[in-house]
Design a protein around this motif. Structure first.
Motif, PDB file in Angstrom:
ATOM      1  N   GLU A 210       4.631   1.600  19.550  1.00 21.54           N
ATOM      2  CA  GLU A 210       3.599   2.634  19.550  1.00 21.54           C
ATOM      3  C   GLU A 210       2.352   2.146  18.795  1.00 21.54           C
ATOM      4  O   GLU A 210       1.237   2.523  19.103  1.00 21.54           O
ATOM      5  CB  GLU A 210       4.182   3.893  18.888  1.00 21.54           C
ATOM      6  CG  GLU A 210       3.321   5.120  18.914  1.00 21.54           C
ATOM      7  CD  GLU A 210       3.309   5.780  20.282  1.00 21.54           C
ATOM      8  OE1 GLU A 210       4.216   5.486  21.074  1.00 21.54           O
ATOM      9  OE2 GLU A 210       2.387   6.566  20.548  1.00 21.54           O
ATOM     10  N   PHE A 211       2.571   1.282  17.774  1.00 21.54           N
ATOM     11  CA  PHE A 211       1.458   0.778  16.972  1.00 21.54           C
ATOM     12  C   PHE A 211       1.148  -0.684  17.295  1.00 21.54           C
ATOM     13  O   PHE A 211       0.606  -1.409  16.464  1.00 21.54           O
ATOM     14  CB  PHE A 211       1.769   0.935  15.477  1.00 21.54           C
ATOM     15  CG  PHE A 211       1.789   2.368  15.044  1.00 21.54           C
ATOM     16  CD1 PHE A 211       0.627   2.995  14.615  1.00 21.54           C
ATOM     17  CD2 PHE A 211       2.960   3.106  15.097  1.00 21.54           C
ATOM     18  CE1 PHE A 211       0.643   4.326  14.237  1.00 21.54           C
ATOM     19  CE2 PHE A 211       2.981   4.433  14.726  1.00 21.54           C
ATOM     20  CZ  PHE A 211       1.824   5.051  14.302  1.00 21.54           C
ATOM     21  N   ASP A 217      -0.880  -0.976  10.511  1.00 18.72           N
ATOM     22  CA  ASP A 217      -1.385   0.228  11.168  1.00 18.72           C
ATOM     23  C   ASP A 217      -0.409   1.385  11.034  1.00 18.72           C
ATOM     24  O   ASP A 217      -0.791   2.522  10.772  1.00 18.72           O
ATOM     25  CB  ASP A 217      -1.608  -0.038  12.669  1.00 18.72           C
ATOM     26  CG  ASP A 217      -2.921  -0.758  12.911  1.00 18.72           C
ATOM     27  OD1 ASP A 217      -3.604  -1.031  11.903  1.00 18.72           O
ATOM     28  OD2 ASP A 217      -3.227  -1.042  14.083  1.00 18.72           O
ATOM     29  N   LEU A 218       0.870   1.062  11.231  1.00 17.54           N
ATOM     30  CA  LEU A 218       1.916   2.080  11.128  1.00 17.54           C
ATOM     31  C   LEU A 218       1.885   2.730   9.747  1.00 17.54           C
ATOM     32  O   LEU A 218       1.898   3.954   9.612  1.00 17.54           O
ATOM     33  CB  LEU A 218       3.284   1.430  11.379  1.00 17.54           C
ATOM     34  CG  LEU A 218       4.520   2.255  11.031  1.00 17.54           C
ATOM     35  CD1 LEU A 218       4.642   3.454  11.945  1.00 17.54           C
ATOM     36  CD2 LEU A 218       5.777   1.421  11.137  1.00 17.54           C
ATOM     37  N   GLY A 220      -0.589   2.726   7.556  1.00 20.51           N
ATOM     38  CA  GLY A 220      -1.834   3.452   7.347  1.00 20.51           C
ATOM     39  C   GLY A 220      -1.783   4.828   7.988  1.00 20.51           C
ATOM     40  O   GLY A 220      -2.190   5.830   7.392  1.00 20.51           O
ATOM     41  N   SER A 221      -1.207   4.890   9.203  1.00 18.90           N
ATOM     42  CA  SER A 221      -1.115   6.160   9.897  1.00 18.90           C
ATOM     43  C   SER A 221      -0.162   7.104   9.161  1.00 18.90           C
ATOM     44  O   SER A 221      -0.424   8.302   9.043  1.00 18.90           O
ATOM     45  CB  SER A 221      -0.665   5.897  11.330  1.00 18.90           C
ATOM     46  OG  SER A 221      -0.054   7.012  11.862  1.00 18.90           O
ATOM     47  N   ALA A 222       0.953   6.543   8.635  1.00 19.20           N
ATOM     48  CA  ALA A 222       1.898   7.369   7.867  1.00 19.20           C
ATOM     49  C   ALA A 222       1.198   7.958   6.652  1.00 19.20           C
ATOM     50  O   ALA A 222       1.350   9.136   6.324  1.00 19.20           O
ATOM     51  CB  ALA A 222       3.098   6.528   7.434  1.00 19.20           C
ATOM     52  N   GLN A 223       0.386   7.122   5.991  1.00 25.58           N
ATOM     53  CA  GLN A 223      -0.353   7.556   4.799  1.00 25.58           C
ATOM     54  C   GLN A 223      -1.276   8.712   5.116  1.00 25.58           C
ATOM     55  O   GLN A 223      -1.277   9.744   4.454  1.00 25.58           O
ATOM     56  CB  GLN A 223      -1.136   6.351   4.262  1.00 25.58           C
ATOM     57  CG  GLN A 223      -2.335   6.710   3.429  1.00 25.58           C
ATOM     58  CD  GLN A 223      -2.093   6.402   1.973  1.00 25.58           C
ATOM     59  OE1 GLN A 223      -1.014   6.636   1.455  1.00 25.58           O
ATOM     60  NE2 GLN A 223      -3.081   5.866   1.313  1.00 25.58           N
ATOM     61  N   SER A 224      -2.073   8.570   6.216  1.00 23.25           N
ATOM     62  CA  SER A 224      -3.053   9.613   6.495  1.00 23.25           C
ATOM     63  C   SER A 224      -2.363  10.879   7.008  1.00 23.25           C
ATOM     64  O   SER A 224      -2.786  11.986   6.698  1.00 23.25           O
ATOM     65  CB  SER A 224      -4.106   9.108   7.482  1.00 23.25           C
ATOM     66  OG  SER A 224      -3.473   8.703   8.676  1.00 23.25           O
ATOM     67  N   GLU A 225      -1.270  10.730   7.783  1.00 21.28           N
ATOM     68  CA  GLU A 225      -0.553  11.911   8.282  1.00 21.28           C
ATOM     69  C   GLU A 225       0.131  12.678   7.161  1.00 21.28           C
ATOM     70  O   GLU A 225       0.273  13.891   7.208  1.00 21.28           O
ATOM     71  CB  GLU A 225       0.512  11.505   9.311  1.00 21.28           C
ATOM     72  CG  GLU A 225      -0.031  11.001  10.635  1.00 21.28           C
ATOM     73  CD  GLU A 225      -0.688  12.112  11.447  1.00 21.28           C
ATOM     74  OE1 GLU A 225      -0.160  13.238  11.419  1.00 21.28           O
ATOM     75  OE2 GLU A 225      -1.723  11.851  12.071  1.00 21.28           O
ATOM     76  N   SER A 226       0.581  11.937   6.132  1.00 22.37           N
ATOM     77  CA  SER A 226       1.302  12.600   5.038  1.00 22.37           C
ATOM     78  C   SER A 226       0.365  13.488   4.232  1.00 22.37           C
ATOM     79  O   SER A 226       0.805  14.437   3.588  1.00 22.37           O
ATOM     80  CB  SER A 226       1.936  11.563   4.113  1.00 22.37           C
ATOM     81  OG  SER A 226       0.949  11.013   3.274  1.00 22.37           O
TER      82      SER A 226
ATOM     83  N   ASN B  65      -2.579  -2.559   5.036  1.00 22.29           N
ATOM     84  CA  ASN B  65      -1.963  -1.523   4.201  1.00 22.29           C
ATOM     85  C   ASN B  65      -0.682  -1.997   3.523  1.00 22.29           C
ATOM     86  O   ASN B  65      -0.019  -1.223   2.847  1.00 22.29           O
ATOM     87  CB  ASN B  65      -1.644  -0.297   5.043  1.00 22.29           C
ATOM     88  CG  ASN B  65      -2.895   0.467   5.415  1.00 22.29           C
ATOM     89  OD1 ASN B  65      -3.736   0.739   4.560  1.00 22.29           O
ATOM     90  ND2 ASN B  65      -3.050   0.751   6.701  1.00 22.29           N
TER      91      ASN B  65
END
Lengths: 549, 112
Positions: A210-211, A217-218, A220-226, B65
């Motif tokens: 998916e990433f 990226d994965l 970073g996305s987890a960080q922003s979604e959390s 990250n």
């Protein structure tokens, strides 16, 4: 619920049932191929190292590690990951410091090893008791988790349906172990390990795809979604203050003995331990079921005792071995009336204690009712009480004497077949006092699920478990004595039924204490039972031959 | 299940316990297991302590990250599997031959 949800629901249900069918198939296959004790306990010594390793991995990959750790990571980010590493490293302790020595000694379990150098019996008792106690509390959480998960998978909404799935899961587990033996259990664990690992790899690959296989990226996305600052950095859970930090270091160290304890838990199943696991599950089921259903689940111990005895000690002789015998003698009368005598003595002791006093108006009892019942129902009960021709205390005696040996005994029989039926015979070689102590120690914590929910000790649910255990340990010799004299487990059921029906008397007309300091299951009861035990020891020394199975 | 050791078996144990092979087996085992346990415990506790008190260092970004904390944690996985692999090689080469020899010797002694 829209169409795609329905489809997903159907798919998960079908998958779930397919896995259940597969494991049941394995269990039936294993039970057909199991002949004799070596097959049952050690799978005929035909499990290879690799198979065994897979099975143990299956054991390790419990709901706790899968749901618990991914949940912790979802909530606390990096600190959830940090927590999971403790388990990983603890495994090295077991590998380096325990496994090799155990293997070279040619023994299978910690208890086997310790028993060689020390006295057999105490070591085995300690191992059995600790396994049982840990298992009961461990199973409690596991079963609730498993039930909730299955209910979610099957889309069960109502509480009754959820409880039913938990009971279903418990029965399935008993079925796996009792019928499949070591071979069935090992293969079920192997299937579980392979399914879980394959599933994890699949999900991991899909998520990474998916990433575009970019881990950064994965993350970073987890960080922003959390929506949490520092989700990827240590400190969200364990870094809040220095106490939390120290907590984590001690947790890290605590995982080390946990690794060793896991080895102990891998003791090969013996019928006695399986029985006890059944008792544990029965107990859990009680805690989860509604009050009215509790009676049904009191039959957990009976079911386990019956299955194990029938399977291992000869069909056709089950009733004889468990002494389910209806041939009343005068000890049946003792079983029926002794609980009344004990309750009256407890009442006397209560009134002698400085903090308790007589309460003929039953104000304390009514106060408890008022707290628990809806107001209109409470008023109804009160109005009815005023109409009674005699004091409710005497009515309870009559009612208890009638219900004790009949309705209550029927319900208690489910428990007694396990305690004073199976365990009584199995533990008879230990001698009277030791076996009743051990039965009491199992019988007490078995009530934990009920008591933690507020039965018997609504003000002290946790301490109540300890109190109940002391109560059971003190009641156990008396029950055992009467049961041995009567020569039937049915007499034990009569006595248990009468205890359940009549010990409430000790709470009716007394006030001044809380649940730990009043009544049969409080201090007055414990003191009285202690005195009865001293009396029993005296009677047994005075030449009465000690009863044996 | 109760295991009663006959005097003959007990004596066999005692003799094996005093034999050079057994001493060598114990020495080889402890010589590996104890230093290794100390090493990985120090390595693990360093990680735990860094996570709690050296947060600045742990938060340093390596690539994108991915920070030091994540790499350090993943290295714990690597080291655990590596130690398990090294240990199984060591046991197969150094421990099992002696242990098997002792086992044969024990069986011969009690079957005599």
């Amino acid at each position: 619920m829209n169409v795609s949800d329905d489809n997903a629901q159907t798919l998960t249900t079908v998958l779930f049932l397919a896995v259940v069918a597969l494991t049941i198939g394995i269990t039936i296959w294993a039970s057909r191929n199991t002949k004799g004790a070596a097959d049952y306990y050690a799978a005929g010594r035909n499990i290879s190292g690799f198979q065994n390793g897979l099975a143990i991995s299956g054991d390790y990959m419990s709901a706790a590690s899968f749901l618990g750790i991914s949940g912790a990571i979802a909530l606390y980010g990096y600190d959830g990951f940090l927590y999971s590493i403790g388990f990983l490293v603890a495994w090295l302790i077991a590998l380096l410091l325990v496994a090799e020595l155990l293997r070279n000694s040619g023994r299978y379990t910690m208890a086997d090893q310790l028993a060689y150098r020390m006295k057999q019996r105490p070591v085995r008792q300690a191992a059995a008791v600790s396994t049982v106690v840990v298992s009961i509390f461990y199973l409690l959480a596991q079963m609730v988790g498993a039930g909730a998960l299955v209910a979610l998978l099957l889309g069960a909404d109502s509480q009754a349906l959820k409880n039913l799935t938990i009971v279903g899961v418990g029965l399935l587990m008993i079925f796996y172990v009792t019928f499949g033996g070591m071979k069935g259990t090992t293969w079920v664990q192997i299937v579980k390990a392979v399914l879980l690992m394959a599933g994890t790899v699949l999900i991991t690959v899909l998520v990474l795809a998916e990433f575009g296989f970019n881990l950064s990226d994965l993350l970073g996305s987890a960080q922003s979604e959390s929506g949490k600052e520092g989700f990827l950095d240590p400190g969200l859970r364990y870094g809040t203050d220095s106490t939390a930090k120290l907590d984590f270091v001690s947790l890290g160290l605590a995982l080390v003995p946990a690794g060793i304890a896991t080895i102990l838990a891998f003791a090969p199943p013996r019928p006695d331990l399986i029985l006890v696991a059944g008792l544990g599950i029965g107990g859990i089921a009680i805690g989860l079921a509604a009050q009215g259903l509790a009676v049904v689940f009191m039959f957990g111990p009976a079911l386990a005792a019956w299955v194990v005895t029938r399977r291992f000690e000869g069909r056709g002789r089950t009733r004889e071995l468990l002494e389910i015998r209806f041939r009343p003698n005068r000890w049946w009368a003792v079983a029926w009336l002794l609980p009344l005598a004990i309750s009256l003595v407890i009442l006397g002791v209560s009134l002698a204690l400085p903090w308790l006093s007589l309460d003929p108006g039953m104000s304390a009892l009514l106060e408890r009712f008022r707290a628990q019942l809806p107001p209109e129902q409470f008023e109804q009960i009160r109005a009815r009480m005023d109409l009674l021709p005699v004091h409710p205390f005497f009515l309870t005696i009559v009612q208890g004497l009638l219900a004790g040996p009949t309705l209550n005994a029927l319900a208690a029989f489910g428990e007694e077949l396990g305690w004073r039926g199976f365990l009584f015979r199995k533990l008879a070689p230990l001698g009277f006092w030791r076996s009743s102590l051990l039965i009491g120690l199992l019988w007490g914590p078995w009530h934990a699920p009920l008591i933690l929910q507020g039965h018997n000790y609504p003000q002290h649910p946790v301490l109540g478990v300890l109190w109940m255990t002391v109560f059971c340990v003190l009641l156990s010799p008396l029950m055992q004595w009467v049961r041995a004299r009567a020569g039937s487990v049915l007499a034990a059921a009569v006595m248990h039924g009468s205890v359940n029906a009549l010990f409430a008397l000790t709470l009716m007309v007394v006030k001044g204490g809380d649940d730990l300091t009043m009544g049969a299951t409080g201090l007055p009861g414990l003191l009285t039972l202690l005195a009865f035990n001293v009396g029993l020891a005296f009677v047994m020394r005075r030449g009465s031959t000690p009863p044996a199975a | 299940v109760a295991e009663k050791l006959s005097p003959a078996r007990h004596d066999a144990y005692e003799r094996i316990h005093a034999s050079d092979d057994f001493v060598a087996l114990k020495k080889a085992y402890t010589g590996f297991a104890f230093p290794m346990t100390v090493a990985f415990m120090v390595w693990y506790l360093t990680y735990v302590i860094c996570s709690n008190w050296a947060t600045g260092f742990m938060e340093t970004k390596v690539i994108g990250n991915i920070n030091v904390a994540l790499v350090f944690g993943l290295l714990q996985f690597v080291s655990t599997f590596l130690i398990a692999y090294i240990y199984s090689r060591f046991a197969a080469k150094k421990l099992d031959p002696i242990a098997d020899r002792l086992q044969r010797q024990y069986e011969e002694e009690i079957n005599r």
